[in-house]
Design an enzyme around this catalytic site. Structure first.
Site, mmCIF file in Angstrom:
data_model
loop_
_atom_site.group_PDB
_atom_site.id
_atom_site.type_symbol
_atom_site.label_atom_id
_atom_site.label_comp_id
_atom_site.label_asym_id
_atom_site.label_seq_id
_atom_site.Cartn_x
_atom_site.Cartn_y
_atom_site.Cartn_z
ATOM 1 N NE ARG A 17 44.338 25.882 43.212
ATOM 2 C CZ ARG A 17 43.764 27.084 43.275
ATOM 3 N NH1 ARG A 17 44.200 27.964 44.160
ATOM 4 N NH2 ARG A 17 42.778 27.402 42.476
ATOM 5 C CB SER A 101 44.685 30.889 41.594
ATOM 6 O OG SER A 101 44.068 32.108 41.878
ATOM 7 C CG HIS A 102 45.583 32.973 45.648
ATOM 8 N ND1 HIS A 102 44.434 32.388 45.172
ATOM 9 C CD2 HIS A 102 45.704 32.580 46.942
ATOM 10 C CE1 HIS A 102 43.872 31.686 46.141
ATOM 11 N NE2 HIS A 102 44.621 31.786 47.216
ATOM 12 C CE LYS A 111 41.483 28.563 39.073
ATOM 13 N NZ LYS A 111 41.272 30.039 39.113
ATOM 14 C CG ASP A 241 44.028 36.163 40.969
ATOM 15 O OD1 ASP A 241 43.911 36.599 39.803
ATOM 16 O OD2 ASP A 241 43.335 35.217 41.394
ATOM 17 C CG ASP A 243 44.156 32.573 37.953
ATOM 18 O OD1 ASP A 243 44.148 33.383 38.897
ATOM 19 O OD2 ASP A 243 43.273 31.703 37.819
ATOM 20 C CG ASP A 245 40.633 33.977 38.392
ATOM 21 O OD1 ASP A 245 41.427 34.511 39.196
ATOM 22 O OD2 ASP A 245 40.173 32.832 38.557
ATOM 23 N NE ARG A 246 41.442 35.901 43.748
ATOM 24 C CZ ARG A 246 41.952 35.993 44.984
ATOM 25 N NH1 ARG A 246 41.237 36.489 45.975
ATOM 26 N NH2 ARG A 246 43.190 35.597 45.206
ATOM 27 C CG HIS A 328 36.615 34.930 42.021
ATOM 28 N ND1 HIS A 328 37.321 34.516 40.917
ATOM 29 C CD2 HIS A 328 37.266 34.420 43.097
ATOM 30 C CE1 HIS A 328 38.350 33.779 41.302
ATOM 31 N NE2 HIS A 328 38.346 33.708 42.623
#
Length: 463
Positions: A17, A101-102, A111, A241, A243, A245-246, A328
């Site tokens: 990242r 992500s965020h 990832k 978020d 992407d 995933d949360r 998560h």
């Protein structure tokens, strides 16, 4: 070959990242794709990307890099991270997701996972990939891989809905805040069900995040959702978020639901179906979670923060479920991977099968008072942690170092100071039996941290 010092700022504990293009550019994405394909020797890799401005080009470069080593690529386009995990799991192939992500718009990342959505972190492949980036790949003169395209969103949505039972659900009115992230594409399909009436917030895919950061862990980013839930008279609010995933939850009164309460709810639900199973929770989760797991006949296993670590512990213990206080949630029947959308469906299934409001449903799993996560800017992190530990253990508290420093008081109250992976920050979480004790401990720890450090800036919520 890449400069090792620059890679230090780019390759984290469990992903890649950085800022685009200063730290991460198309050329590096190509090289990471080639290194990943070479390291695994896989026949096929699935590649997806989020809605950030730089993501399509980075995904295309990664795919070309993988194909340059003779590996075929299944490009699945605009997806959430858990949809990439679905592709990896159902196809039993490695995967790569282009996302930050965020993080703010200037960032992007990669990832990686092995076949079956198995994690790739420093101990499971990133170290070897970094070595290939530093030293260069061996020559390859074989055939190039082929790049094909497929939309897996309908199959992903059907798979998730097949993991819960919504047949007896009452109709629920839901406000869903996608934050201009990938839930804007996935939520309309997954939540297209007679049990749900959806009020959308910020479903337009926009990697500049024009309304608010796509980081629901920061309370400020839940303001619009809270107001909309109250305005619409909704049963619940969901916030994802960038992407997706949360997932974070807001109850019918417009109040945020503790992620630890969500972990307790889903753990109890899963243990009723799979008695005696292990359930994973991380070091900053409420102590109520371990109590609830034990009371419901499960085996609580505490682990450090981070998806690659938790996924590995999930696999090692055949755990049925795992949760992090950061939102998560991990599921054995989803290849031990995390899915904010699947967590949402589990909570909505439970809510739809009761006549109680969400506040009462989740309130069953709240036993203590928590501070929320606070960021403290610190110049000397090791020295500060050593000083705090010596101070508190000298007064009878106990310490452990599973993830940062956790101090537990004789009465059961505890706090955790955990270093950030990317910034000169200590992240503070405090929990106690009552608000007064929590406040006293929180303020004392903040004062103790600042008393011995030259930088006193405090940020009130994790970002």
């Amino acid at each position: 070959m890449r400069d090792p010092d620059k890679l230090d700022n780019l390759i984290k504990a469990y992903d890649i990242r950085g800022i685009v293009p200063g730290q991460l550019d198309d050329e590096l994405a190509y090289q990471v794709g080639a290194a990943f394909a070479h390291h695994l020797g896989a026949d096929l890799i699935a590649v997806g990307h989020d809605m950030r401005v730089s993501s399509p080009a980075l995904a295309e470069a990664f795919a070309a890099g993988a194909a340059s080593r003779g590996t075929d690529v299944l490009a699945i386009g605009l997806v959430s991270t858990d949809l990439l995990y679905f592709a990896s799991g159902v196809g039993d192939v490695p995967g790569a997701m282009i996302t930050a992500s965020h993080n703010p718009p200037a960032y992007n990342g990669i990832k990686l996972c092995r076949a079956g959505a198995a994690p790739v972190g420093q101990d499971t492949g990133l170290t070897q990939i970094r070595a290939l980036l530093e030293n260069g790949l061996p020559e390859y003169d074989g055939e190039l891989g082929q790049i094909g395209y497929q939309d897996l969103l309908p199959a992903y949505a059907a798979h998730l809905r097949g993991l819960v039972d919504l047949t007896a659900s009452r109709r629920l009115k839901l406000v869903v805040d996608a934050g201009n992230g990938m839930a804007g594409r996935t939520a309309p399909v997954v939540l297209r069900h007679p049990a749900f009436e959806i009020v959308p917030l910020y479903f337009e895919l926009d990697g500049t995040f024009p309304h608010h950061e796509a980081n629901p862990m920061n309370p400020a980013n839940l303001s619009d959702l809270k107001a909309a839930v109250r305005r619409e008279g909704a049963d619940a609010g969901l916030a994802f978020d960038g992407d997706a995933d949360r997932c974070f939850f807001v109850d019918e009164a417009g109040e945020a639901v503790s992620p630890s309460a969500v972990i307790g709810l889903i753990a109890t639900k899963e243990l009723a179906l799979h008695p005696g199973s292990a359930v994973i929770y991380n070091a900053i989760t409420s102590r109520a979670v371990a109590e609830l797991i034990t009371e419901n006949g499960g085996r609580p296993i505490r682990t450090r923060v981070g998806h690659s670590f938790i996924k590995q512990v999930m696999a090692d213990n055949n755990a049925v479920f795992g949760g992090e206080h950061s939102g998560h949630y991990y599921f054995r029947d989803f290849w031990n991977a995390d899915s904010g959308m699947l967590a949402a469906l589990h909570v909505l299934e439970s809510l739809g099968n009761t006549d109680q409001p969400l506040s009462a449903l989740t309130g069953r799993y709240v036993r203590y008072v928590a501070s929320g996560e606070l960021n403290l800017t610190v110049s000397d992190i090791p020295g500060t942690l050593a000083r705090i530990e010596a101070n508190y253990t000298a007064r009878g508290a106990t310490a452990d170092h599973l993830d940062g420093l956790t101090i537990t008081h004789p009465g059961g109250a505890w706090f955790n100071l955990r270093p950030s992976n990317t910034e000169p920050l200590l992240r503070l979480n405090v929990e106690a039996p009552d608000a007064a004790t929590m406040t006293q401990i929180r303020d004392a720890v903040i004062s103790a941290v600042q008393a011995g450090d030259s930088r006193h800036e405090r940020v009130d919520a994790a970002s």
